[in-house]
Structures are given as structure tokens and as C-alpha cells.
Design a protein around this motif. Structure first.
Motif, PDB file in Angstrom:
ATOM      1  N   THR A 149      -4.210  -6.135   7.675  1.00  0.00           N
ATOM      2  CA  THR A 149      -5.420  -5.440   7.257  1.00  0.00           C
ATOM      3  C   THR A 149      -6.460  -5.541   8.368  1.00  0.00           C
ATOM      4  O   THR A 149      -6.415  -6.444   9.213  1.00  0.00           O
ATOM      5  CB  THR A 149      -5.985  -6.055   5.965  1.00  0.00           C
ATOM      6  N   ASN A 159       0.826  -1.217   0.000  1.00  0.00           N
ATOM      7  CA  ASN A 159       0.000   0.000   0.000  1.00  0.00           C
ATOM      8  C   ASN A 159       0.858   1.263   0.000  1.00  0.00           C
ATOM      9  O   ASN A 159       0.604   2.214   0.743  1.00  0.00           O
ATOM     10  CB  ASN A 159      -0.963   0.005   1.186  1.00  0.00           C
ATOM     11  N   THR A 165     -11.599  -3.840   6.659  1.00  0.00           N
ATOM     12  CA  THR A 165     -12.474  -2.757   6.187  1.00  0.00           C
ATOM     13  C   THR A 165     -11.930  -2.074   4.932  1.00  0.00           C
ATOM     14  O   THR A 165     -12.619  -1.256   4.333  1.00  0.00           O
ATOM     15  CB  THR A 165     -12.656  -1.700   7.287  1.00  0.00           C
ATOM     16  N   GLU A 166     -10.687  -2.408   4.534  1.00  0.00           N
ATOM     17  CA  GLU A 166     -10.084  -1.765   3.366  1.00  0.00           C
ATOM     18  C   GLU A 166     -10.765  -2.245   2.076  1.00  0.00           C
ATOM     19  O   GLU A 166     -11.180  -3.411   1.966  1.00  0.00           O
ATOM     20  CB  GLU A 166      -8.591  -2.090   3.281  1.00  0.00           C
ATOM     21  N   GLU A 167     -10.832  -1.363   1.121  1.00  0.00           N
ATOM     22  CA  GLU A 167     -11.367  -1.753  -0.187  1.00  0.00           C
ATOM     23  C   GLU A 167     -10.362  -2.586  -0.964  1.00  0.00           C
ATOM     24  O   GLU A 167     -10.743  -3.529  -1.676  1.00  0.00           O
ATOM     25  CB  GLU A 167     -11.757  -0.514  -0.994  1.00  0.00           C
ATOM     26  N   THR A 168      -9.069  -2.235  -0.855  1.00  0.00           N
ATOM     27  CA  THR A 168      -8.045  -2.952  -1.606  1.00  0.00           C
ATOM     28  C   THR A 168      -6.769  -3.094  -0.781  1.00  0.00           C
ATOM     29  O   THR A 168      -6.524  -2.344   0.170  1.00  0.00           O
ATOM     30  CB  THR A 168      -7.687  -2.225  -2.920  1.00  0.00           C
ATOM     31  N   LEU A 169      -5.969  -4.067  -1.182  1.00  0.00           N
ATOM     32  CA  LEU A 169      -4.610  -4.240  -0.677  1.00  0.00           C
ATOM     33  C   LEU A 169      -3.715  -4.348  -1.900  1.00  0.00           C
ATOM     34  O   LEU A 169      -3.922  -5.207  -2.765  1.00  0.00           O
ATOM     35  CB  LEU A 169      -4.499  -5.498   0.177  1.00  0.00           C
TER      36      LEU A 169
END
Length: 588
Positions: free
Chosen positions: A556, A532, A559-563
Motif C-alpha cells: 500500500t 483488492n 493513501t488508500e482508503e481501504t485494503l
């Protein structure tokens, strides 16, 4: 016979003192003090200190009309030390303002430099040193009375705290103090320590000496932790001691604790038992792979070992390209590594550098690959342009001189607006020759060639779901096949064993709550991973051996949209490597 008995008694006395010192009460003295009564009963081992009843080693006894009590008890009660000195075979007592040394061998007592007969103030009974109560009470100023009806001695004790100000230094001793966020923890639960130490002179603390401190405790029980601090003058505080209780259901196992708590970049040791239990059979994640054919890849890594000057590799580019080279000077003389660009058109061509990774020449191969790849993944190099006139040859890049044994790794992302011939060259530093006079080096001991794609993207959607650990494996030539290209010098097919120079962009949608770790599988590894947008060095120092452990790359929250993970095989490292995704549960 009498001397033998006296020697035996003296050894017993020394043992009692040493044991009592080891078993003495721990803790730090309070700033203030309160008074309490001490009650001693003649010919009884029970004594009362404040509200507590304690057992004495030997009961108080009267000799020649005076009451004698155990020295250790008196010292603890009146607040001074009673210690055995093994070197001098003496007992040292230090009431405030006084220095007393007792020697049973010589049957003498030295009080503040004055000799006293041993029997006048001390006796040995059953291997225990007894001292005359009135003697020490008068020295310490403790008031006492004798209750004839109850046959007991009554003392009113005020253990006034010892000061910390050092007059001759005009400086105070520091104060050690700490606490924990709570008194009771579960096995495997992180312990939060709160340092409360301070320097009364406000000059700061330079040394912290902890004993018994751990990030967590995996077995139930009571644990004692102590702290001593020091200031810049070398003055040390009293030792402060506290304890915590560990009990209840397990919070985290010894294996899981570092996965949940170790900082990013940390090394986590993995023994073979843990490897076979937790890591050996981790399945690979499914992924969608796309290759970016807009940027070609030129790799000059053969001959990896430069033994003679010459052209190491050469091919043409037109548009986007990545130039990758890794070479070591084993010629026995100084060489200069250079990259030439020759304009093959009838008009000027601009060669723009959009990113690069370089390293100063070094004899350490893993440093070459690590440093160049780190700079490349960091992607902070300023853009530069080189305009090459029609038909001309310019030096695009020239590295500092390679002394014998030294080498370097270079990575350049470039864009040309016309056809250029790129030549990777090793020149004799003392006798450089025109490019057209140099011979091609045909010793093929490693990877060399041109490949149609320098970048590839791996797309995954985990949909927040992961019940068990999963992994991505890079550089195994199975789920991640090696690129196949063409050697423009030898005119033969070429396989990029290791995918050197390739940049992987791993894009994971909807990642669950998990830890991301890297394990080396092919051998020694040293290189960066970008998570990230942040570089993580693997490892932070030294090298990572195969199967030895994992490096924590990140976590993570679910709750993240992407990694996003960026990786490029660092020169001189060994593949494959596993990127391990370990699911984390919500801890209560």
C-alpha cells in the motif's frame, strides 16, 4: 641443461600470457577509432601510449640490428589477440588478415601456413615472448620511425574497428550495449539497467548473457557488469562492459531490500536467524469479527478417503448455503462423486448457483484445494438454476470419474427457495445405485458437519499508523476459533478443524504505507489470496513450506482508503497462516 632452461622459459611465458589474458582490459570496441602515438624506448620498460605511460614486462631490446618488443604489448597496442593454447602448447596471434602460431617446443613459427625460423622474428627474454617490431608492424600496416637521438621507436597507430558484417551469411553480428540510470549507487539501492542492445539487421535478439548483474549491491566498492547478446542466427556480439560505484550510507539492508522491491507473488526466503529476529514475536492486530448467519455451511470431508461407495454426508438447506466437499478415492476401483438435491416440499424448488470452485480429478491433494479455491475466490462463474419438482431427487453436480488415487475439491454457493436435502455421494462407477439404496459412510477421519455461518468479516482501522510489523493469524483456533456445528448423519457435535469452506473478508480502513506478506506456520501450504480484487497465488508454483519464507501479497502507498483481503482455507493445506503487515518508510 639447455632444453631444461628452454622448458622453464616456455612455462614462464605461458603463465605470463594466461595472467595477462585474465588481467586484460575489459570493454567493448567502439564503432569508430582515432589515431594515437606509441613511443618505445630501447632498454627502458617505460612506454607511452597516447597520453598514458605504461610499464612493460621486458624493455625493448635490439637483436641482430632489429628491435624486439613484448608480444602482449604489441598485440594490445595494435589491436589483435595474443593467446596461449594449452592443448597445442602454442601461442596464437591474429593480426587482421593473418594467422600466426608460435611453438617454442619446435622452435618454429607458422605464418599463414608458411614456416619461419623461430629466431628470425621471436625471442624469449626472462620468460617473456618478444617479437620483431618491424615484422608485425609491416603485417598490420602501422607506420613507424626510429628516433636515433632519443633512442626510441615512434609508431602512429589507428586501431580501426573490426566490422560486424558476416559476408557468407549476409548478416551482421548483433551489438550489446547497456547503461544504468546513474553511475553511483548507495548500498542496498536498486540498480536500474537500461538495455541499449540492437541487431543491425532488425531481426531481433534472442539471447542476453549478463555477468555481474545484480538488482542491488550491499557492500561498497566498484562492480563490473558485462553483457553479450545473440541473434536468431546464433551470431554473438562482442562483450560490452561497464561498471558502477557503490558508496555512501545504506539505502536498504539485505533483509529489507526484497520487502521493498520484490514483485507481488514473489517468494522471499527467510532463514531462521531472520525469522527469530524479525517475525517470531510479531504481535497480532486487534480486529472486530462479525459472522454472517444468512448462509449455512455444509462440509463433506469425512471420510476424506473414500474406501467404499455410499453417502458421505447429508443435511437439509433452505435459503443460502455453501456446499463444500474434499474427497480422495482409495477404494481401489473407479468411483463417481455426485451431489444430489431432493425436494422435501410439495411444490417445485429452484436451486440457484451463484458461485463455485471445482477442479478436475487429480492425485495431487494440494492442487485440488488450490484450484478449487482459486476459482471460488475469483467469483467469475455464471449463475445457473436447477428446478426440482416436488418430491423428486435430481443430480445437482456430477464430477468426472475418480480413478484410484484421484480426488477433487468442490465449493458451491447456492440459494434455494424451498427445503432441499443435499447428499454428498460416492457411487461405484460401474454399478450405480439409487440414492435410497446407498448406505451412510460412518468412518469419521476428518471434518464433517453443518455450521451456522459460512462467511465472516474482520474489520480493522489502522488510522495510517504502524511503527512495527503486525500480523493477522488465520486458523489458529485462538484468535480465530474454529466453527462448532452439528453432524446431521451421526447426530453428534462437530468442530470444523481448519474452518474449511469458510470465506474470510478482511476489511482494513486507512492502511499505512506497508507490505503485505503471507507466511505458512502449520505445514505445507498452497492456495490463493485475493488482494483488492486481484488473485495472488501462494506460491506461484510448487508449495510453500512452514517458516521457509514469505510470499509478497501486495503493498500500500498510505493513501488508500481501504485494503480488502479475501481468503478461504485451501483444501489439503495446513493452518495457521500469518498475514504480515510490514511498515515501509519513505526512502530518500
Amino acid at each position: 641443461m639447455l632444453r631444461r632452461n628452454a622448458a622453464v622459459k616456455w612455462l614462464l611465458l605461458a603463465f605470463v600470457l594466461v595472467v595477462s589474458q585474465v588481467l586484460g582490459t575489459a570493454g567493448a570496441k567502439a564503432v569508430s577509432a582515432t589515431s594515437h602515438y606509441v613511443l618505445l624506448y630501447l632498454d627502458h620498460k617505460e612506454a607511452v601510449v597516447g597520453s598514458e605511460t605504461v610499464m612493460l614486462d621486458v624493455a625493448p631490446t635490439i637483436f641482430d640490428g632489429s628491435t624486439y618488443v613484448p608480444a602482449r604489448f604489441v598485440g594490445e597496442t595494435l589491436g589483435f589477440s595474443v593467446e596461449w593454447n594449452g592443448e597445442t602448447r602454442t601461442i596464437e596471434m591474429k593480426p587482421r588478415g593473418h594467422d600466426i602460431v608460435l611453438s617454442a617446443d619446435n622452435q618454429t613459427i607458422v605464418q599463414d601456413g608458411i614456416n619461419l625460423p623461430f629466431s628470425s622474428v621471436a625471442r624469449i627474454v626472462d620468460g617473456t615472448l618478444l617479437v620483431k617490431l618491424t615484422w608485425l608492424a609491416d603485417l598490420t600496416g602501422v607506420p613507424y620511425t626510429y628516433n636515433n637521438e632519443l633512442r626510441r621507436v615512434e609508431m602512429l597507430v589507428l586501431n580501426s574497428p573490426e566490422g560486424i558484417y558476416i559476408i557468407d551469411q549476409q548478416n551482421s553480428k548483433p551489438v550489446a550495449k547497456f547503461t544504468t540510470s546513474k553511475k553511483v549507487y548507495r548500498p542496498g539501492e536498486p540498480v536500474k539497467y537500461i538495455d541499449l542492445s540492437y541487431d543491425p539487421d532488425a531481426e531481433g535478439l534472442v539471447e542476453f548473457n549478463w555477468k555481474g548483474k545484480q538488482d542491488t549491491f550491499f557492500a561498497s566498492g566498484k562492480y563490473t557488469i558485462s553483457l553479450q547478446v545473440a541473434d536468431a542466427h546464433g551470431n554473438k556480439s562482442a562483450v560490452y562492459t561497464d561498471s558502477i560505484l557503490v558508496e555512501g550510507p545504506e539505502y536498504l539492508s539485505e533483509f529489507e531490500f526484497p520487502i521493498y522491491n520484490k514483485p507481488v507473488g514473489s517468494f522471499i526466503k527467510v532463514g531462521w536467524d531472520s525469522y527469530y529476529r524479525y517475525f517470531d514475536q510479531i504481535p497480532e492486530l486487534d480486529k472486530t469479527v462479525s459472522y454472517d448467519s444468512s448462509r449455512t455451511l455444509l462440509v463433506s470431508d469425512s471420510p476424506e478417503e473414500i474406501r467404499q461407495p455410499g453417502i458421505l454426508y447429508e443435511d437439509t438447506i433452505n435459503g443460502k448455503s455453501r456446499l463444500y466437499a474434499h474427497h480422495i478415492n482409495l477404494s481401489g476401483q473407479s468411483v463417481t462423486f455426485m451431489v444430489y438435491a431432493t425436494n422435501l416440499s410439495d411444490k417445485p424448488v429452484t436451486l440457484t448457483t451463484t458461485n463455485k470452485g471445482e477442479v478436475w480429478p487429480t492425485i495431487y491433494a494440494n492442487i485440488m484445494g488450490n484450484e478449487a479455491t482459486t476459482e471460488f475466490l475469483n467469483d467469475r462463474s455464471p449463475e445457473s438454476k436447477l428446478v426440482i419438482p416436488a418430491g423428486k431427487t435430481y443430480v445437482y453436480s456430477q464430477m468426472p470419474v475418480f480413478l484410484p488415487g484421484q480426488g477433487a475439491n468442490v465449493i458451491y454457493d447456492v440459494e434455494s427457495d424451498g427445503p432441499l436435502k443435499i447428499s454428498f455421494v460416492a457411487q461405484d462407477t460401474a454399478n450405480q445405485r439409487p440414492l435410497k439404496e446407498l448406505q451412510y459412510r460412518m468412518e469419521l477421519d476428518h471434518v464433517r458437519g453443518t455450521y451456522s455461518s459460512a462467511d465472516q468479516t474482520w474489520d480493522l482501522d489502522l488510522n495510517r499508523q504502524m511503527e512495527n510489523p503486525m500480523k493477522l493469524q488465520i486458523g489458529n483456533n485462538k484468535s480465530d476459533p474454529f466453527l462448532v456445528g452439528y453432524d446431521a448423519v451421526s447426530k453428534t457435535p462437530s468442530t470444523n478443524y481448519g474452518n474449511w469452506g469458510v470465506k474470510y473478508d478482511i476489511h482494513i480502513k486507512n492502511p499505512p504505507k506497508m507490505a503485505i506478506m503471507l507466511m505458512a506456520k502449520g505445514g505445507i501450504f498452497k492456495g490463493p489470496v485475493k488482494i483488492n480484487g486481484e488473485i495472488v497465488l501462494v506460491p506461484q508454483s510448487g508449495v510453500l513450506s512452514a517458516f521457509d519464507g514469505v510470499i509478497m501479497l501486495g503493498r500500500t502507498t498510505g493513501t488508500e482508503e481501504t485494503l480488502d483481503i479475501e481468503f478461504s482455507p485451501p483444501g489439503a493445506s495446513n493452518l495457521p497462516v500469518d498475514i504480515i503487515m510490514y511498515p515501509l518508510r519513505d526512502l530518500q
